[in-house]
Write an enzyme that holds these catalytic residues in place. Sequence first.
Site, PDB file in Angstrom:
ATOM      1  N   CYS A  47      46.043   7.693 -11.811  1.00  0.00           N
ATOM      2  CA  CYS A  47      46.891   7.339 -10.676  1.00  0.00           C
ATOM      3  C   CYS A  47      48.109   8.238 -10.499  1.00  0.00           C
ATOM      4  O   CYS A  47      49.087   7.830  -9.871  1.00  0.00           O
ATOM      5  CB  CYS A  47      47.337   5.881 -10.793  1.00  0.00           C
ATOM      6  SG  CYS A  47      46.023   4.716 -10.409  1.00  0.00           S
ATOM      7  N   ASP A  48      48.061   9.449 -11.029  1.00  0.00           N
ATOM      8  CA  ASP A  48      49.190  10.358 -10.833  1.00  0.00           C
ATOM      9  C   ASP A  48      48.694  11.770 -10.519  1.00  0.00           C
ATOM     10  O   ASP A  48      49.086  12.736 -11.178  1.00  0.00           O
ATOM     11  CB  ASP A  48      50.079  10.369 -12.084  1.00  0.00           C
ATOM     12  CG  ASP A  48      51.494  10.846 -11.784  1.00  0.00           C
ATOM     13  OD1 ASP A  48      51.850  10.925 -10.587  1.00  0.00           O
ATOM     14  OD2 ASP A  48      52.237  11.132 -12.734  1.00  0.00           O
ATOM     15  N   PRO A  49      47.848  11.906  -9.471  1.00  0.00           N
ATOM     16  CA  PRO A  49      47.274  13.229  -9.183  1.00  0.00           C
ATOM     17  C   PRO A  49      48.167  14.104  -8.313  1.00  0.00           C
ATOM     18  O   PRO A  49      47.700  14.703  -7.347  1.00  0.00           O
ATOM     19  CB  PRO A  49      45.981  12.867  -8.453  1.00  0.00           C
ATOM     20  CG  PRO A  49      46.342  11.631  -7.685  1.00  0.00           C
ATOM     21  CD  PRO A  49      47.295  10.870  -8.575  1.00  0.00           C
TER      22      PRO A  49
END
Length: 481
Positions: A266-268
């Site tokens: 969830c941190d792309p």
Amino acid sequence: MKAISAVLLHGGSPVMARRALKLASLAAAASGIYLYGNKFMDPNDFGVVRVGRAIATTAVITYDYLTSLRNVPYGSEEYDFLKSQVHLRSAERLRELCCANRGTFIKVGQHLGALDYLLPEEYTRTLKVLHSQAPQSTRQEIEQVIREDLGKEVLLLIVKQIFPDFEFMWLVDEAKKNLPLELDFLNEGRNAERVAQMLKNFDFLKVPRIYWELSTRRVLLMEFMEGGQVNDKAYMEKNGIDVNEISRNLGKLYSEMIFVNGFVHCDPHPGNVLVKKCPDSGKAYIILLDHGLYQVLSESFRMDYCRLWQALIKADMKRVQKYSRRLGAGDLYPLFACMLTARSWESVNKGIDQSPVSASEDVEIRSNAAAYLPQITQLLNSVPRQMLLLLKTNDLLRGIESALHTRASASSFLNMSRCCIRAVSTYQRSKSHSIFRRIHISLTEALSLWQINLYELFLWLKGSGLGNWVIAFLSRMHYST
């Protein structure tokens, strides 16, 4: 941070500006008195200092927008020029705030820097440096931020006073839950190994190897990997990397994570997703970094989300409404559909795979984001918490697509459709006790996937030289008979 983004979208008001200035003065005074009695302490050790900076920055940005454009005719060349200058000054102030306050402010700044389709270009260009040049914090500084839960709540209460229409208290719960997980390096190492195993069939993916014998909860040693950022189109063109292939493969990765496995990185942001071409094989790889923040989706949520995207791709409005409501959108389901797809409601009704995003639609989306901010915050308060990180992930991925000019490509929707069909079919087989029913599900799945493959072949032929030659040949045959 959210308050500041609301100011840049709404332009603020005199009442907001007066509130912000008053609160900033009080915060600054309190900070000065407190620090005077603690002369040997680092000012960043105290939440009141971070709060003071945030309020002061909000006040300055608001005041700048209100005064710089006050007497300039709206829509004139002078207005557009001055507005761009105010955007740039405000973005630089926001970046300085992120660098000074560090911690969660850097995270939010990185997210804002990826919102090319929503925020003014001056903001995204200025904040993009946080993806790769963020200031480093010590472990003690980061742990201090986690302990400052009260400071976060005070900040959000102040934001509520400045912007009474907005609700942000859910951010406190999310920060409390996510930050400790991101700082547990053993958890990050386990996530990295899990996603590497889960996506091992994708030979274009590289995940750094973890050296467990040299790692602890506070220290993580992993394989060194380097490359260009995934949104750096110039780097890819210089190194002979196919931009469309990278965008397509990134979509495959995330469709597999979200719809099939329910375990989502969830941190792309671009600093965490690199690309590199192997000099020997000539193959382009995607390197996935920073595995601290993952979202595990429940089975029921994942199935509703799959069916919602199937409905969006097919422009089945009854099912869009049904599954949006099941995911907590209520009567705001049209807004929810637009937020998920970053398309206008008109495009959602026509089918999001029917046409790319036009310049006029892009302007409409930006304008509506400003007009519907209160409803957006209401929606974010009502959807399941699992949805919040998915929305953030969607924003970051769309920001990458915008930078690469590959948004709303047909191939991305085809890959999503494949994953949704596989996920729903697997779920249905697991719930069926009849062998004939399971065979029927498998045959239906195979037929649906075959239809997608056939349509993809048609699109390839249509866009290729061979396809054009075949069409021309058939046309000549038709007219000659």
